[in-house]
Motif scaffolding. Sequence first.
Motif, short mmCIF file in Angstrom:
data_model
loop_
_atom_site.label_atom_id
_atom_site.label_comp_id
_atom_site.label_asym_id
_atom_site.label_seq_id
_atom_site.Cartn_x
_atom_site.Cartn_y
_atom_site.Cartn_z
N PRO A 1 0.85 -1.19 0.00
CA PRO A 1 0.00 0.00 0.00
C PRO A 1 0.89 1.24 0.00
N ILE A 2 0.55 2.21 -0.82
CA ILE A 2 1.40 3.38 -0.99
C ILE A 2 1.61 4.12 0.32
N GLY A 3 0.62 4.19 1.18
CA GLY A 3 0.72 4.91 2.44
C GLY A 3 1.52 4.20 3.52
N LEU A 4 2.06 3.04 3.23
CA LEU A 4 2.80 2.27 4.23
C LEU A 4 4.02 3.03 4.74
N ALA A 5 4.64 3.80 3.88
CA ALA A 5 5.87 4.51 4.25
C ALA A 5 5.63 5.58 5.31
N ASP A 6 4.42 6.11 5.42
CA ASP A 6 4.19 7.16 6.41
C ASP A 6 4.10 6.63 7.84
N GLY A 7 4.00 5.31 8.00
CA GLY A 7 4.06 4.69 9.31
C GLY A 7 2.76 4.60 10.07
N THR A 8 1.70 5.20 9.59
CA THR A 8 0.46 5.20 10.37
C THR A 8 -0.25 3.86 10.35
N LEU A 9 -0.15 3.12 9.26
CA LEU A 9 -0.83 1.83 9.17
C LEU A 9 -0.27 0.84 10.19
N LEU A 10 1.04 0.65 10.18
CA LEU A 10 1.65 -0.32 11.09
C LEU A 10 1.54 0.11 12.55
N SER A 11 1.73 1.39 12.82
CA SER A 11 1.61 1.84 14.21
C SER A 11 0.16 1.75 14.68
N GLY A 12 -0.79 1.95 13.77
CA GLY A 12 -2.20 1.79 14.12
C GLY A 12 -2.53 0.35 14.47
N ILE A 13 -1.90 -0.59 13.76
CA ILE A 13 -2.11 -2.01 14.07
C ILE A 13 -1.55 -2.32 15.46
N VAL A 14 -0.39 -1.78 15.77
CA VAL A 14 0.19 -2.01 17.10
C VAL A 14 -0.72 -1.42 18.17
N ASP A 15 -1.26 -0.21 17.94
CA ASP A 15 -2.21 0.39 18.88
C ASP A 15 -3.40 -0.54 19.10
N PHE A 16 -3.95 -1.04 18.00
CA PHE A 16 -5.10 -1.95 18.04
C PHE A 16 -4.76 -3.22 18.82
N PHE A 17 -3.59 -3.77 18.55
CA PHE A 17 -3.15 -4.97 19.26
C PHE A 17 -2.93 -4.71 20.74
N GLU A 18 -2.35 -3.57 21.08
CA GLU A 18 -2.15 -3.24 22.50
C GLU A 18 -3.48 -3.14 23.24
N GLU A 19 -4.49 -2.58 22.57
CA GLU A 19 -5.82 -2.52 23.16
C GLU A 19 -6.40 -3.92 23.36
N GLY A 20 -6.18 -4.80 22.39
CA GLY A 20 -6.65 -6.18 22.50
C GLY A 20 -6.00 -6.91 23.65
N VAL A 21 -4.70 -6.71 23.82
CA VAL A 21 -3.98 -7.33 24.93
C VAL A 21 -4.55 -6.81 26.25
N ALA A 22 -4.75 -5.50 26.34
CA ALA A 22 -5.27 -4.90 27.57
C ALA A 22 -6.67 -5.43 27.90
N ALA A 23 -7.44 -5.75 26.86
CA ALA A 23 -8.79 -6.29 27.07
C ALA A 23 -8.77 -7.80 27.32
N GLY A 24 -7.59 -8.41 27.25
CA GLY A 24 -7.48 -9.84 27.52
C GLY A 24 -7.94 -10.72 26.36
N LYS A 25 -7.94 -10.19 25.15
CA LYS A 25 -8.39 -10.96 23.99
C LYS A 25 -7.21 -11.58 23.26
#
Length: 109
Positions: A43-67
């Motif tokens: 994806p062209i926007g991958l270089a700006d870093g928001t996609l991958l960091s957004g996934i990590v944010d999402f995953f951190e929330e999932g961990v915190a929720a115990g999922k």
Amino acid sequence: MGIQDVIEGKKQWRAHVARVKVLPPDYQIVYKEMQKYFFKVGPIGLADGTLLSGIVDFFEEGVAAGKGVLELIGNDVAAFCDDLIKDSRTYADIYQESLSGKPRGRSRR
């Protein structure tokens, strides 16, 4: 891009990788598979870093929720990735356009 930009980019990438390393092992495995998929699909926007960091944010929330990671994204990692970038142009799209000589709409993989 100057040397300061390169240095800052490396610092940000290292901080990002450090965040991934503290995720549970199943999350890390899925993240790495997603990262490989995105680097392949391009994806062209991958270089700006928001996609991958957004996934990590999402995953951190999932961990915190115990999922578990598959509770968050489902069993098909590629389908989840495709959903995330469904409205984004990819390098694969640009390549297809260069072969056909005309712009294409975004297609599902």
